[in-house]
Design an enzyme around this catalytic site. Structure first.
Site, mmCIF file in Angstrom:
data_model
loop_
_atom_site.group_PDB
_atom_site.id
_atom_site.type_symbol
_atom_site.label_atom_id
_atom_site.label_comp_id
_atom_site.label_asym_id
_atom_site.label_seq_id
_atom_site.Cartn_x
_atom_site.Cartn_y
_atom_site.Cartn_z
ATOM 1 N N GLU A 117 0.830 -1.214 0.000
ATOM 2 C CA GLU A 117 0.000 0.000 0.000
ATOM 3 C C GLU A 117 0.866 1.267 0.000
ATOM 4 O O GLU A 117 0.633 2.184 0.808
ATOM 5 C CB GLU A 117 -0.958 -0.008 1.200
ATOM 6 C CG GLU A 117 -1.841 -1.233 1.256
ATOM 7 C CD GLU A 117 -2.922 -1.151 2.328
ATOM 8 O OE1 GLU A 117 -2.744 -0.415 3.314
ATOM 9 O OE2 GLU A 117 -3.970 -1.805 2.158
ATOM 10 N N GLU A 260 -5.835 -8.348 0.179
ATOM 11 C CA GLU A 260 -6.276 -8.431 1.572
ATOM 12 C C GLU A 260 -7.773 -8.202 1.631
ATOM 13 O O GLU A 260 -8.286 -7.271 1.001
ATOM 14 C CB GLU A 260 -5.597 -7.357 2.449
ATOM 15 C CG GLU A 260 -4.100 -7.475 2.593
ATOM 16 C CD GLU A 260 -3.513 -6.375 3.478
ATOM 17 O OE1 GLU A 260 -4.265 -5.695 4.203
ATOM 18 O OE2 GLU A 260 -2.285 -6.188 3.425
#
Ligand SMILES: *[C@@H]1O[C@H](CO)[C@@H](O)[C@H](O)[C@H]1NC(C)=O
Ligand SMILES: *[C@@H]1O[C@H](CO)[C@@H](O)[C@H](O)[C@H]1NC(C)=O
Ligand SMILES: *[C@@H]1O[C@H](CO)[C@@H](O)[C@H](O)[C@H]1NC(C)=O
Ligand SMILES: *[C@@H]1O[C@H](CO)[C@@H](O)[C@H](O)[C@H]1NC(C)=O
Ligand SMILES: *[C@@H]1O[C@H](CO)[C@@H](O)[C@H](O)[C@H]1NC(C)=O
Ligand SMILES: *[C@@H]1O[C@H](CO)[C@@H](O)[C@H](O)[C@H]1NC(C)=O
Ligand SMILES: *[C@@H]1O[C@H](CO)[C@@H](O)[C@H](O)[C@H]1NC(C)=O
Ligand SMILES: *[C@@H]1O[C@H](CO)[C@@H](O)[C@H](O)[C@H]1NC(C)=O
Length: 480
Positions: A117, A260
């Site tokens: 991220e 995720e």
């Protein structure tokens, strides 16, 4: 055939229905006392899980995975991205951490996650200039090593890289739209998937007024209609917003992997085991039936649950729930019933085997200790700096404790993290040990597992820090 035989057949088929091909799990290791790697690999096998995503390329984890046949995603942490702009460094990383495990009986590595991220708004652009060059260098090194056709580099991105009021209006975030187009173009060239993390829990947590029911797949509340297409849950809507964003830059059919997805069980009013159980039941059912999403119907979706095991040493910057994402507790015990095959059976995951616990000794506030509020507050603060107290906060499992319960919880958490060593249940004479479990309904005073020496990473505070603290306190007492 008699009904008994039918029953047996049904049972056999029921038991042997495998979990969905696309299902993997994230294995994070930011725990004070992580389960031994071998125990975790056995746990994955016992549950029929075939894909696992790591957050680094730790040799302990990879050695345990060697020969398991599990498909593995290794990762380069954000703080190493800058180094990877140097091709020789990228090449060394690939040689050591990918091709080094590519032998008969080695590790079946399929992806390299470049960063984690990296474009989160909260990073203030720190990784904007380094991520694409790192991605390019890693894929180039994979190609040069002769494994580039089967091992792909990609960047797991947060869903905050795109936005849209409706799924059909998805666009990449304006501040990074050029960069995203370049990344997507590169991924397409190398045949790599787009990887995104999607969290309905965070939608609920972040946005006031977000409809609770819309976070779940069995939503009984409002739906969203987009050009006649009805969205019943935010996961589908979010996924399709990405599909639209990709389409807007002419890569509308690029493969998407959900890196995720999951739901935490403590640390917030919505982070409850019952909500997690409901979320996962819907997710597993969806995955098993290959329903896809409205823009990509009837499709297999590859996704990695976040996460496998609780990590009590994660940063709580995102919120107290951050240490409670596991479908399993810190010791590999299931938190709630969950059927990975998506058949909705009321079954538990197979727990970790052979887990060794420290002795059944707890550390508590000594009821006879002097009632000095300043000393008490300082010591609680100290304990909670080095151990996990996130279950004490508002909306959490131990929020109902009284103030001495709070102190005991904190002291015990510290004592267990310190492996119950001498001096770790003192707190300037405020604490005492007991062999009676102080846990109450729903609030668990945990006993940590025995620390595994094969792990490289440690966050445990060494004893001299404890002594130093005591000395500093004594010093403070003296100067006052
Ligand atoms: C391999 O990965 C490990 C763990 O992430 C890292 O510490 C190490 O620096 C990497 N090795 C090389 C040669 O880059
Ligand atoms: C980003 O900027 C904010 C506000 O200036 C600051 O509070 C925060 O610490 C910064 N974060 C990082 C990772 O630099
Ligand atoms: C990234 O590169 C741009 C253009 O070269 C520069 O203006 C910016 O300061 C750089 N950002 C960081 C975080 O290094
Ligand atoms: C994406 O990659 C494929 C295969 O390399 C190629 O045929 C196609 O033209 C690429 N798409 C775009 C829009 O560049
Ligand atoms: C599911 O099983 C658990 C025990 O594992 C039991 O407590 C619970 O009542 C069962 N739920 C249903 C709906 O049967
Ligand atoms: C209470 O503890 C604080 C900090 O340890 C200390 O400075 C103070 O003297 C103590 N007060 C009494 C009344 O013992
Ligand atoms: C116990 O600690 C929690 C978390 O710091 C706090 O919210 C709560 O108010 C405390 N309870 C008492 C009775 O002090
Ligand atoms: C606390 O957690 C441990 C470890 O998972 C478990 O064995 C124990 O039963 C739990 N105790 C309570 C009271 O829930």
């Amino acid at each position: 055939m008699g009904s008994l035989q039918v029953l047996i057949l049904v049972m056999i088929f029921g038991c042997f229905k495998p979990i969905a091909d696309g299902l993997g799990v994230n294995w994070g290791t930011l725990a004070n006392h992580p389960l031994p790697s071998k125990t975790v690999v056995q746990l994955l096998k016992d549950n029929g899980i075939k894909k696992v995503k790591l957050f680094d390329a730790d040799s302990g984890s990879l050695n345990a995975l060697a020969g398991s046949g599990l498909e593995v995603m290794v990762a380069i942490p954000n703080n190493m991205l800058g180094m990877m702009m140097d091709y020789a460094t990228a090449k060394k990383w690939v040689n050591r951490n990918v091709t080094g495990y590519n032998f008969n009986g080695g590790v079946n590595i399929k992806y390299v996650a470049v960063g984690n991220e990296p474009f989160l708004s909260s990073y203030n652009g720190t990784f904007l200039n380094v991520t694409l060059p790192a991605l390019q260098n890693i894929q180039k090194a994979l190609n040069e090593a002769g494994v580039g056709s089967t091992i792909k580099a990609t960047v797991p991105l947060n869903a905050d890289v795109y936005a849209g009021d409706l799924p059909s209006e998805g666009q990449f975030r304006t501040d990074i739209s050029d960069l995203m187009t370049q990344i997507v173009t590169f991924l397409n060239q190398s045949g790599a998937p787009f990887m995104v993390n999607i969290y309905p829990f965070l939608s609920l947590y972040d946005s006031e007024g977000f409809p609770f029911e819309y976070a779940f797949f069995d939503n009984t509340g409002n739906t969203v209609t987009d050009n006649g297409v009805v969205y019943t849950n935010v996961f589908d809507a979010n996924y399709d917003t990405l599909v639209s964003a990709l389409k807007a830059v002419n890569f509308g059919s690029m493969e998407i992997i959900v890196g995720e997805v999951g739901w935490p069980t403590d640390g917030n009013i919505y982070a409850k085991a019952a909500n997690a159980q409901r979320f996962y039941a819907g997710l597993m059912k969806k995955l098993a039936s290959n329903t896809g999403t409205p823009l990509r119907p009837n499709q297999y979706i590859e996704m990695y649950l976040f996460g496998l095991i609780d990590e009590d040493a994660k940063s709580v910057d995102p919120g107290n729930f951050e240490r409670h994402w596991g479908v399993l507790k810190y010791d590999g015990q299931p938190k709630f019933n969950m059927d990975l095959t998506g058949q909705g059976r009321n079954v538990t995951l197979v727990p970790a085997k052979g887990v060794e616990y420290q002795s059944k000794t707890w550390c508590l506030l000594n009821p006879k200790a002097q009632n000095n509020m300043t000393a008490l507050a300082n010591n609680i603060n100290y304990a909670c700096t080095y151990a996990d107290c996130t279950s004490l906060g508002y909306g959490s499992t131990c929020n109902g404790l009284d103030s001495s319960g709070n102190a005991s919880y904190a002291f015990n958490a510290y004592f267990q993290v310190q492996s119950q060593i001498d001096g770790s249940c003192d707190f300037e004479g405020l604490a005492t040990v007991t062999t009676q479990d102080p846990s109450t309904n729903g609030c668990n005073f945990t006993i940590q597992i025995v620390l595994d020496d094969s792990f490289g990473f440690r966050v445990t505070v060494p004893v001299h820090v404890v002594l130093l603290h005591v000395l500093v306190s004594v010093f403070l007492v003296m100067i006052w």
